[in-house]
Design a protein around this motif. Structure first.
Motif, PDB file in Angstrom:
ATOM      1  N   ALA A 198      41.418 -46.886  -0.228  1.00  0.00           N
ATOM      2  CA  ALA A 198      41.957 -48.122   0.353  1.00  0.00           C
ATOM      3  C   ALA A 198      43.399 -48.343  -0.087  1.00  0.00           C
TER       4      ALA A 198
ATOM      5  N   ALA B 259      35.212 -50.126   4.102  1.00  0.00           N
ATOM      6  CA  ALA B 259      35.706 -51.236   3.290  1.00  0.00           C
ATOM      7  C   ALA B 259      35.736 -50.835   1.821  1.00  0.00           C
TER       8      ALA B 259
ATOM      9  N   SER C  68      38.580 -51.477   7.069  1.00  0.00           N
ATOM     10  CA  SER C  68      37.339 -52.250   7.045  1.00  0.00           C
ATOM     11  C   SER C  68      36.654 -52.222   8.402  1.00  0.00           C
ATOM     12  N   TRP C  69      37.429 -52.282   9.463  1.00  0.00           N
ATOM     13  CA  TRP C  69      36.880 -52.255  10.815  1.00  0.00           C
ATOM     14  C   TRP C  69      36.189 -50.926  11.106  1.00  0.00           C
TER      15      TRP C  69
ATOM     16  N   LEU D  72      36.684 -60.498   7.521  1.00  0.00           N
ATOM     17  CA  LEU D  72      36.445 -59.100   7.163  1.00  0.00           C
ATOM     18  C   LEU D  72      37.382 -58.669   6.047  1.00  0.00           C
ATOM     19  N   LEU D  73      38.635 -59.084   6.142  1.00  0.00           N
ATOM     20  CA  LEU D  73      39.615 -58.762   5.106  1.00  0.00           C
ATOM     21  C   LEU D  73      39.257 -59.437   3.786  1.00  0.00           C
TER      22      LEU D  73
ATOM     23  N   THR E 155      35.346 -50.794  -2.133  1.00  0.00           N
ATOM     24  CA  THR E 155      34.417 -51.350  -3.106  1.00  0.00           C
ATOM     25  C   THR E 155      35.020 -51.149  -4.488  1.00  0.00           C
TER      26      THR E 155
ATOM     27  N   SER F 290      36.266 -57.856   2.167  1.00  0.00           N
ATOM     28  CA  SER F 290      36.510 -56.517   1.638  1.00  0.00           C
ATOM     29  C   SER F 290      37.141 -56.547   0.252  1.00  0.00           C
TER      30      SER F 290
END
Length: 102
Positions: A80, A71, A66-67, A3-4, A73, A7
């Motif tokens: 972020a 996330a 992200s969770w 996931l990281l 972009t 992202s």
């Protein structure tokens, strides 16, 4: 962990891009760790440990972001950066507060 990595868009980056990105992040965290060392004085963990703790806090902030479905972009990266910065500073301040004698 995927996931990281997803992202930050690692699939679309070259090896040189990834190395440059990690070196720039390391430099920023090293400067932040030095400032933390100066500001916290005796509650500090040392420059190298501060760097590691700040990176861990930033990665934790990005994973949580992200969770939660936010996330980053290419068009929406400022929240972020803010979340990673605040989570890294909060992480090291909480650990310094736990190190402080009662």
């Amino acid at each position: 962990m995927s996931l990281l990595l997803n992202s930050i868009g690692w699939k679309y980056m070259t090896t040189g891009d990834l190395i440059f990105m990690f070196c720039m992040a390391g430099g920023v965290f090293l400067v932040m760790a030095y400032l933390t060392d100066v500001l916290l004085e005796r509650l500090s963990f040392g420059i190298i440990m501060n760097t590691i703790l700040l990176m861990a806090g930033a990665i934790f902030g990005l994973v949580v972001l992200s969770w939660l479905g936010y996330a980053p972009t290419r068009r929406n990266f400022i929240p972020a950066i803010f979340a990673c910065g605040m989570s890294s500073v909060l992480f090291i301040i909480v650990l310094a507060a736990m190190k402080r004698p009662a």
